[in-house]
Motif scaffolding. Structure first.
Motif, short mmCIF file in Angstrom:
data_model
loop_
_atom_site.label_atom_id
_atom_site.label_comp_id
_atom_site.label_asym_id
_atom_site.label_seq_id
_atom_site.Cartn_x
_atom_site.Cartn_y
_atom_site.Cartn_z
N TYR A 4 0.81 -1.22 0.00
CA TYR A 4 0.00 0.00 0.00
C TYR A 4 0.85 1.28 0.00
O TYR A 4 0.38 2.34 -0.39
CB TYR A 4 -0.94 0.02 1.20
N ASN A 5 2.11 1.20 0.42
CA ASN A 5 2.94 2.39 0.52
C ASN A 5 3.92 2.55 -0.65
O ASN A 5 4.84 3.36 -0.58
CB ASN A 5 3.68 2.43 1.86
N LYS A 6 3.72 1.81 -1.71
CA LYS A 6 4.58 1.95 -2.89
C LYS A 6 4.08 3.10 -3.77
O LYS A 6 2.93 3.53 -3.69
CB LYS A 6 4.60 0.65 -3.72
N THR A 7 4.96 3.58 -4.63
CA THR A 7 4.63 4.73 -5.49
C THR A 7 3.89 4.30 -6.75
O THR A 7 3.86 3.11 -7.11
CB THR A 7 5.91 5.47 -5.92
N ILE A 8 3.35 5.30 -7.42
CA ILE A 8 2.71 5.07 -8.72
C ILE A 8 3.73 4.48 -9.70
O ILE A 8 3.41 3.57 -10.46
CB ILE A 8 2.14 6.41 -9.27
N GLU A 9 4.96 4.98 -9.66
CA GLU A 9 6.00 4.47 -10.55
C GLU A 9 6.28 3.00 -10.29
O GLU A 9 6.44 2.22 -11.23
CB GLU A 9 7.29 5.29 -10.41
N ASP A 10 6.35 2.62 -9.00
CA ASP A 10 6.58 1.20 -8.65
C ASP A 10 5.45 0.34 -9.22
O ASP A 10 5.69 -0.74 -9.77
CB ASP A 10 6.62 1.01 -7.13
N THR A 11 4.23 0.82 -9.06
CA THR A 11 3.06 0.08 -9.54
C THR A 11 3.08 -0.06 -11.05
O THR A 11 2.90 -1.16 -11.58
CB THR A 11 1.77 0.79 -9.08
N LYS A 38 -4.54 -1.09 -14.52
CA LYS A 38 -4.01 -0.18 -15.54
C LYS A 38 -4.98 0.98 -15.77
O LYS A 38 -4.55 2.11 -15.98
CB LYS A 38 -3.75 -0.92 -16.85
N SER A 39 -6.27 0.71 -15.69
CA SER A 39 -7.26 1.79 -15.84
C SER A 39 -7.09 2.84 -14.75
O SER A 39 -7.20 4.04 -15.01
CB SER A 39 -8.68 1.24 -15.81
N ASP A 40 -6.82 2.39 -13.52
CA ASP A 40 -6.56 3.34 -12.43
C ASP A 40 -5.33 4.19 -12.75
O ASP A 40 -5.31 5.39 -12.48
CB ASP A 40 -6.31 2.61 -11.11
N MET A 41 -4.31 3.56 -13.32
CA MET A 41 -3.09 4.29 -13.67
C MET A 41 -3.36 5.34 -14.75
O MET A 41 -2.90 6.47 -14.64
CB MET A 41 -2.00 3.31 -14.15
N PHE A 42 -4.10 4.95 -15.79
CA PHE A 42 -4.45 5.91 -16.84
C PHE A 42 -5.26 7.07 -16.26
O PHE A 42 -5.02 8.23 -16.59
CB PHE A 42 -5.23 5.25 -17.97
N ARG A 43 -6.22 6.77 -15.41
CA ARG A 43 -7.04 7.81 -14.78
C ARG A 43 -6.16 8.77 -13.99
O ARG A 43 -6.31 9.99 -14.07
CB ARG A 43 -8.10 7.18 -13.88
N PHE A 44 -5.20 8.24 -13.25
CA PHE A 44 -4.29 9.07 -12.46
C PHE A 44 -3.47 9.98 -13.38
O PHE A 44 -3.35 11.18 -13.13
CB PHE A 44 -3.34 8.19 -11.62
N ILE A 45 -2.93 9.41 -14.43
CA ILE A 45 -2.11 10.21 -15.36
C ILE A 45 -2.94 11.31 -16.00
O ILE A 45 -2.53 12.48 -16.04
CB ILE A 45 -1.47 9.31 -16.43
N LEU A 46 -4.11 10.98 -16.49
CA LEU A 46 -4.96 11.97 -17.14
C LEU A 46 -5.40 13.06 -16.17
O LEU A 46 -5.44 14.24 -16.52
CB LEU A 46 -6.17 11.31 -17.79
#
Length: 139
Positions: A4-11, A38-46
Motif C-alpha cells: 500500500y505504501n509503494k509509489t505510482i512508478e513502482d506500480t 491499468k485503468s486506475d493508472m491511466f485515470r491518475f495520469i490523465l
C-alpha cells in the motif's frame, strides 16, 4: 501484489514488466486492502496532466540547462498564463535538449497568439493543443 505504501512508478513498473492488468494491494500484515489496475493508472495520469480541463498544452523542446524551464514559464505568466501542469523528459529529444509538456490556463486568444510568437523565438515548438477551442497545431 504491491504494498500500500509503494509509489505510482513502482506500480506502473510491475504492471508493465509482468504484462498484467492489475495488482492486489496489501497492507503491512499482508492482507489484501484493495486492487489497482491499468485503468486506475491511466485515470491518475490523465487527472494529473489536467486532461478534460479547458487549458492549452504546449509541447516544446528547449536547451537542457539550469533555469531554462523558469524562463519559459515566466514568459507564459507574462501573457496571463497560469501553469497547471509541467512534465519534461530527455527521451526523444536531441542531445543537450529536453522536451517539456506544459498545460497553461487563463490565456486569452490575443495573448495566446503573441505568446506563441515569443516562444517560437526561444524554443522549438512541437505542438499546441487548445482544449477550450478544440484546436491543435503541429509544428
Amino acid at each position: 501484489t504491491i504494498s500500500y505504501n509503494k509509489t505510482i512508478e513502482d506500480t506502473a513498473e510491475l504492471l508493465l514488466v509482468h504484462k498484467i492488468l492489475g495488482l492486489p494491494v496489501i497492507n503491512q500484515a499482508g492482507d489484501v486492502v484493495g486492487m489497482i489496475t491499468k485503468s486506475d493508472m491511466f485515470r491518475f495520469i490523465l487527472t494529473t496532466i489536467g486532461m478534460g480541463k479547458d487549458g492549452i498544452q504546449f509541447a516544446i523542446e528547449l536547451v537542457d540547462r539550469p533555469g531554462c524551464v523558469k524562463e519559459i514559464t515566466d514568459i507564459m505568466r507574462d501573457y496571463g498564463g497560469r501553469v497547471g501542469t509541467f512534465f519534461s523528459t530527455c527521451e526523444r529529444a536531441r542531445k543537450g535538449y529536453r522536451r517539456a509538456y506544459i498545460r497553461v490556463f487563463d490565456i486569452d486568444r490575443p495573448g495566446l497568439s503573441r505568446l506563441k510568437e515569443v516562444l517560437r523565438e526561444k524554443v522549438k515548438m512541437l505542438y499546441v493543443i487548445n482544449q477550450r477551442e478544440k484546436l491543435s497545431e503541429i509544428f
